[in-house]
Motif scaffolding. Structure first.
Motif, PDB file in Angstrom:
ATOM      1  N   LYS A 368       0.806  -1.227   0.000  1.00 51.43           N
ATOM      2  CA  LYS A 368       0.000   0.000   0.000  1.00 51.43           C
ATOM      3  C   LYS A 368       0.838   1.275   0.000  1.00 51.43           C
ATOM      4  CE  LYS A 368      -3.813   0.334   0.190  1.00 51.43           C
ATOM      5  NZ  LYS A 368      -4.738   0.488  -0.958  1.00 51.43           N
ATOM      6  N   ALA A 369       2.105   1.189   0.344  1.00 52.22           N
ATOM      7  CA  ALA A 369       2.941   2.398   0.394  1.00 52.22           C
ATOM      8  C   ALA A 369       4.399   2.004   0.211  1.00 52.22           C
ATOM      9  CB  ALA A 369       2.746   3.151   1.705  1.00 52.22           C
ATOM     10  N   LEU A 370       4.729   1.551  -1.001  1.00 49.06           N
ATOM     11  CA  LEU A 370       6.094   1.109  -1.280  1.00 49.06           C
ATOM     12  C   LEU A 370       6.991   2.314  -1.547  1.00 49.06           C
ATOM     13  CD1 LEU A 370       7.984  -1.338  -1.825  1.00 49.06           C
ATOM     14  CD2 LEU A 370       7.406  -1.045  -4.251  1.00 49.06           C
ATOM     15  N   PRO A 371       8.047   2.516  -0.739  1.00 46.26           N
ATOM     16  CA  PRO A 371       8.935   3.658  -0.983  1.00 46.26           C
ATOM     17  C   PRO A 371       9.881   3.395  -2.152  1.00 46.26           C
ATOM     18  CG  PRO A 371       9.706   2.415   0.912  1.00 46.26           C
ATOM     19  CD  PRO A 371       8.435   1.753   0.473  1.00 46.26           C
ATOM     20  N   ILE A 372       9.925   4.338  -3.078  1.00 43.14           N
ATOM     21  CA  ILE A 372      10.859   4.292  -4.207  1.00 43.14           C
ATOM     22  C   ILE A 372      11.705   5.557  -4.149  1.00 43.14           C
ATOM     23  CG2 ILE A 372      11.145   4.217  -6.706  1.00 43.14           C
ATOM     24  CD1 ILE A 372       9.893   1.699  -5.714  1.00 43.14           C
ATOM     25  N   THR A 373      12.991   5.393  -3.967  1.00 47.72           N
ATOM     26  CA  THR A 373      13.894   6.538  -3.900  1.00 47.72           C
ATOM     27  C   THR A 373      14.550   6.777  -5.252  1.00 47.72           C
ATOM     28  OG1 THR A 373      14.355   6.222  -1.547  1.00 47.72           O
ATOM     29  CG2 THR A 373      15.987   7.445  -2.813  1.00 47.72           C
ATOM     30  N   VAL A 374      14.583   8.033  -5.649  1.00 46.87           N
ATOM     31  CA  VAL A 374      15.279   8.424  -6.881  1.00 46.87           C
ATOM     32  C   VAL A 374      16.375   9.415  -6.524  1.00 46.87           C
ATOM     33  CG1 VAL A 374      13.370   7.960  -8.458  1.00 46.87           C
ATOM     34  CG2 VAL A 374      13.495  10.181  -7.332  1.00 46.87           C
ATOM     35  N   VAL A 375      17.483   9.358  -7.269  1.00 50.48           N
ATOM     36  CA  VAL A 375      18.647  10.154  -6.897  1.00 50.48           C
ATOM     37  C   VAL A 375      19.122  11.096  -8.002  1.00 50.48           C
ATOM     38  CG1 VAL A 375      19.518   8.552  -5.159  1.00 50.48           C
ATOM     39  CG2 VAL A 375      20.143   8.221  -7.566  1.00 50.48           C
ATOM     40  N   ALA A 376      18.542  10.986  -9.191  1.00 54.78           N
ATOM     41  CA  ALA A 376      18.963  11.880 -10.279  1.00 54.78           C
ATOM     42  C   ALA A 376      17.901  11.895 -11.363  1.00 54.78           C
ATOM     43  CB  ALA A 376      20.296  11.419 -10.879  1.00 54.78           C
ATOM     44  N   ALA A 377      17.659  13.104 -11.916  1.00 48.93           N
ATOM     45  CA  ALA A 377      16.829  13.202 -13.115  1.00 48.93           C
ATOM     46  C   ALA A 377      17.640  12.712 -14.302  1.00 48.93           C
ATOM     47  CB  ALA A 377      16.388  14.641 -13.332  1.00 48.93           C
ATOM     48  N   ARG A 378      16.960  12.186 -15.288  1.00 52.22           N
ATOM     49  CA  ARG A 378      17.649  11.796 -16.509  1.00 52.22           C
ATOM     50  C   ARG A 378      18.196  13.052 -17.204  1.00 52.22           C
ATOM     51  NH1 ARG A 378      20.071   7.699 -16.970  1.00 52.22           N
ATOM     52  NH2 ARG A 378      19.886   7.723 -19.233  1.00 52.22           N
ATOM     53  N   PRO A 379      19.183  12.892 -18.102  1.00 48.30           N
ATOM     54  CA  PRO A 379      19.803  14.063 -18.729  1.00 48.30           C
ATOM     55  C   PRO A 379      18.799  14.970 -19.438  1.00 48.30           C
ATOM     56  CG  PRO A 379      21.095  12.090 -19.156  1.00 48.30           C
ATOM     57  CD  PRO A 379      19.826  11.633 -18.500  1.00 48.30           C
ATOM     58  N   LEU A 380      19.154  16.241 -19.508  1.00 50.20           N
ATOM     59  CA  LEU A 380      18.282  17.257 -20.093  1.00 50.20           C
ATOM     60  C   LEU A 380      17.835  16.888 -21.502  1.00 50.20           C
ATOM     61  CD1 LEU A 380      17.015  20.106 -19.906  1.00 50.20           C
ATOM     62  CD2 LEU A 380      19.203  21.036 -20.670  1.00 50.20           C
ATOM     63  N   ASP A 381      18.726  16.349 -22.294  1.00 48.52           N
ATOM     64  CA  ASP A 381      18.382  16.079 -23.690  1.00 48.52           C
ATOM     65  C   ASP A 381      17.362  14.949 -23.832  1.00 48.52           C
ATOM     66  OD1 ASP A 381      18.857  16.848 -26.441  1.00 48.52           O
ATOM     67  OD2 ASP A 381      19.752  14.878 -26.714  1.00 48.52           O
ATOM     68  N   GLU A 382      17.158  14.167 -22.771  1.00 53.88           N
ATOM     69  CA  GLU A 382      16.157  13.100 -22.815  1.00 53.88           C
ATOM     70  C   GLU A 382      14.784  13.582 -22.355  1.00 53.88           C
ATOM     71  OE1 GLU A 382      17.265   9.616 -20.668  1.00 53.88           O
ATOM     72  OE2 GLU A 382      19.297   9.549 -21.513  1.00 53.88           O
ATOM     73  N   ALA A 383      14.732  14.756 -21.734  1.00 58.54           N
ATOM     74  CA  ALA A 383      13.476  15.235 -21.164  1.00 58.54           C
ATOM     75  C   ALA A 383      12.501  15.659 -22.258  1.00 58.54           C
ATOM     76  CB  ALA A 383      13.745  16.406 -20.224  1.00 58.54           C
ATOM     77  N   ILE A 384      11.221  15.605 -21.941  1.00 59.04           N
ATOM     78  CA  ILE A 384      10.205  16.074 -22.878  1.00 59.04           C
ATOM     79  C   ILE A 384      10.248  17.590 -22.997  1.00 59.04           C
ATOM     80  CG2 ILE A 384       7.703  16.306 -23.209  1.00 59.04           C
ATOM     81  CD1 ILE A 384       7.403  13.486 -22.174  1.00 59.04           C
ATOM     82  N   SER A 385      10.504  18.261 -21.883  1.00 55.83           N
ATOM     83  CA  SER A 385      10.517  19.726 -21.893  1.00 55.83           C
ATOM     84  C   SER A 385      11.563  20.231 -20.910  1.00 55.83           C
ATOM     85  CB  SER A 385       9.128  20.278 -21.555  1.00 55.83           C
ATOM     86  OG  SER A 385       8.706  19.815 -20.278  1.00 55.83           O
ATOM     87  N   THR A 386      11.600  21.538 -20.756  1.00 55.81           N
ATOM     88  CA  THR A 386      12.673  22.190 -20.002  1.00 55.81           C
ATOM     89  C   THR A 386      12.115  23.166 -18.980  1.00 55.81           C
ATOM     90  OG1 THR A 386      14.081  22.076 -21.963  1.00 55.81           O
ATOM     91  CG2 THR A 386      14.771  23.569 -20.221  1.00 55.81           C
ATOM     92  N   ALA A 387      12.710  23.177 -17.820  1.00 58.23           N
ATOM     93  CA  ALA A 387      12.486  24.239 -16.846  1.00 58.23           C
ATOM     94  C   ALA A 387      13.656  25.215 -16.942  1.00 58.23           C
ATOM     95  CB  ALA A 387      12.385  23.668 -15.438  1.00 58.23           C
ATOM     96  N   GLY A 388      13.481  26.399 -16.353  1.00 58.58           N
ATOM     97  CA  GLY A 388      14.525  27.415 -16.444  1.00 58.58           C
ATOM     98  C   GLY A 388      14.387  28.208 -17.732  1.00 58.58           C
ATOM     99  N   GLY A 389      15.266  29.188 -17.887  1.00 64.45           N
ATOM    100  CA  GLY A 389      15.222  30.037 -19.071  1.00 64.45           C
ATOM    101  C   GLY A 389      15.196  31.506 -18.705  1.00 64.45           C
ATOM    102  N   VAL A 390      14.766  32.337 -19.643  1.00 61.01           N
ATOM    103  CA  VAL A 390      14.753  33.787 -19.441  1.00 61.01           C
ATOM    104  C   VAL A 390      13.783  34.147 -18.316  1.00 61.01           C
ATOM    105  CG1 VAL A 390      14.245  36.022 -20.495  1.00 61.01           C
ATOM    106  CG2 VAL A 390      15.328  34.213 -21.854  1.00 61.01           C
TER     107      VAL A 390
END
Length: 447
Positions: A368-390
């Motif tokens: 009912k509440a399995l913990p999944i830990t993540v330690v890094a986002a995949r590289p920017l070029d693999e992402a669908i979109s981007t945060a940050g900018g002007v």
């Protein structure tokens, strides 16, 4: 290079994606001459790829709920989304001969589900307005000193050599930093930073994440071992070879993902996502990606929880796990009593280990509440979109750079992000339209 060697136009739009083309259309509709420049061989490459599985133009939910999807940037984007929102986008597509429909999820698609017919009709309209397209022209910034020419001259790398263009107004619509092979490579960021424009670092959005490789030694719990790993620096990532070999690429279906970050921001949603060789990705993960990414930046890791059986109460799960299983294996017992098998059972073994699986209370809680830990986002070029900018603080209400009069910015190169579901495209169209109108207004005031 002499003045007479320069190309000239009233408005130069740099970037031939949805934001740039909408800026060009809006400015051309005001009677101005517009030229569009793009580094790619053809227009709208990311737009076309995004439409391969069915072009999700926008979303049908009420406007207030729609605008809330932009999170911290809702207030900044509201004026442009009110001027050109989801219904306006549908009417615009219809005027180009592309009728739309609302899917069961509330997402809006062209009736033929394709991006190419819409793009072809759009380009035909733009050419009819006199808009000129220049492909394979990679923007290199400005020429600072050309015999005192004002406004500054734009520089482009083209197949035949460098091209320089003097434009009375410029719209920058160069995209973010994801899918660089399609043109959005983020190389514009240092060019603007050199001119004193504040640019937030580009970061992946709507992206996958890596899990830590946690093979705990005998006598040490997996949690203890993980804490030791992050204390040593970046841990190795990925599921165990056994899990990867059998389940990488398979979906977790009908689960509830919940996450609360260190600031108390809460996410909970039902859906599905996919296990990768190194971690997780897919629609449910994308929806929470901004919170996970920011938590990792702040603390080095983030832990979300999965409800693997959201239609079962915790009491029922515990009762079924405790039910005598006789000579049956635990896996067979879980499948028989709870319908739990495949990747869901495998991830329980992956996270709990044999000792945890043999404890009925721990196992029922994990289901009912399995913990999944993540330690890094995949590289920017693999992402669908981007945060940050002007930064929006660098722009006026018409999207003109405060320190560079006559230069406007639009689309994903602005510092905002949104989930998938039509929100990304809608804001690109809306800000492109606002920048094109802003450029036209600027020129009218300079006459």
């Amino acid at each position: 290079m002499m003045d007479t060697d320069l190309r000239s136009c009233e408005i130069a739009v740099i970037g031939a994606g949805p934001a740039g083309l909408m800026a060009a259309e809006t400015a051309a509709a005001a009677g101005l001459s517009v030229q569009v420049f793009d580094a790619m061989p053809s227009v709208g490459r990311k737009f076309l790829l995004a439409g391969r599985g069915g072009l999700n133009l926008t979303h049908s939910e009420p406007l207030a709920a729609f605008m809330a999807r932009y999170g911290d940037r809702q207030q900044a984007l509201t004026p442009w989304l009110r001027d050109f929102g989801p219904e306006d986008l549908r009417a615009w597509a219809d005027a180009l001969g592309t009728q739309t429909f609302v899917g069961t999820s509330g997402r809006v698609f062209p009736k033929d589900m394709k991006a190419a017919p819409l793009l072809r009709a759009w380009l035909q309209r733009l050419r009819g307005q006199g808009v000129q397209l220049h492909m394979r022209h990679r923007w290199m910034g400005w020429a600072d000193a050309l015999n005192g020419i004002t406004p500054p001259v734009l520089r482009f790398a083209a197949p035949a050599g460098e091209v320089r263009v003097r434009a009375r107004a410029v719209v920058l619509a160069l995209g973010g930093g994801s899918w660089g092979r399609l043109g959005s490579d983020g190389t514009w960021a240092p060019l603007l930073a050199q001119r004193g424009v504040p640019v937030a670092p580009l970061a992946p959005s709507n992206c996958g994440f890596d899990v830590p490789r946690v093979d705990a030694p005998v006598g040490e719990t997996r949690r203890e071992f993980f804490l030791e790993l992050i204390g040593r620096g970046a841990p190795p990532v990925g599921w165990t070879p056994h899990f990867v070999e059998r389940f990488a690429g398979q979906p977790f279906k009908s689960v509830v993902l919940s996450f609360t970050d260190s600031q108390g921001r809460r996410f909970e949603r039902r859906g599905e996502f996919v296990a990768t060789a190194t971690g997780v990705e897919g629609s449910l993960v994308y929806a929470v990606s901004s919170l996970l990414r920011d938590e990792i930046v702040a603390h080095g890791h983030a832990t979300f929880h999965l409800d693997l059986l959201p239609d079962h109460t915790p009491e029922r799960v515990l009762a079924e796990v405790r039910h005598p299983r006789g000579s049956r294996s635990l896996s067979t017992h879980l499948k028989s009593r709870l319908g739990l098998d495949g990747i869901k059972t495998a991830v329980l073994y992956e996270q709990l280990g044999k000792d945890g699986m043999s404890d009925p209370v721990a196992l029922a809680h994990a289901i009912k509440a399995l913990p999944i830990t993540v330690v890094a986002a995949r590289p920017l070029d693999e992402a669908i979109s981007t945060a940050g900018g002007v930064a929006f603080e660098a722009l006026d209400t018409r999207l003109m750079l405060r320190t560079m009069p006559g230069v406007f910015c639009a689309g994903e190169m602005l510092d905002w992000e949104a989930p998938t579901g039509g929100y990304l495209l809608t804001a690109c169209y809306a800000t492109g339209r606002a920048a094109g109108a802003g450029a036209a207004h600027w020129l009218a005031t300079q006459a």
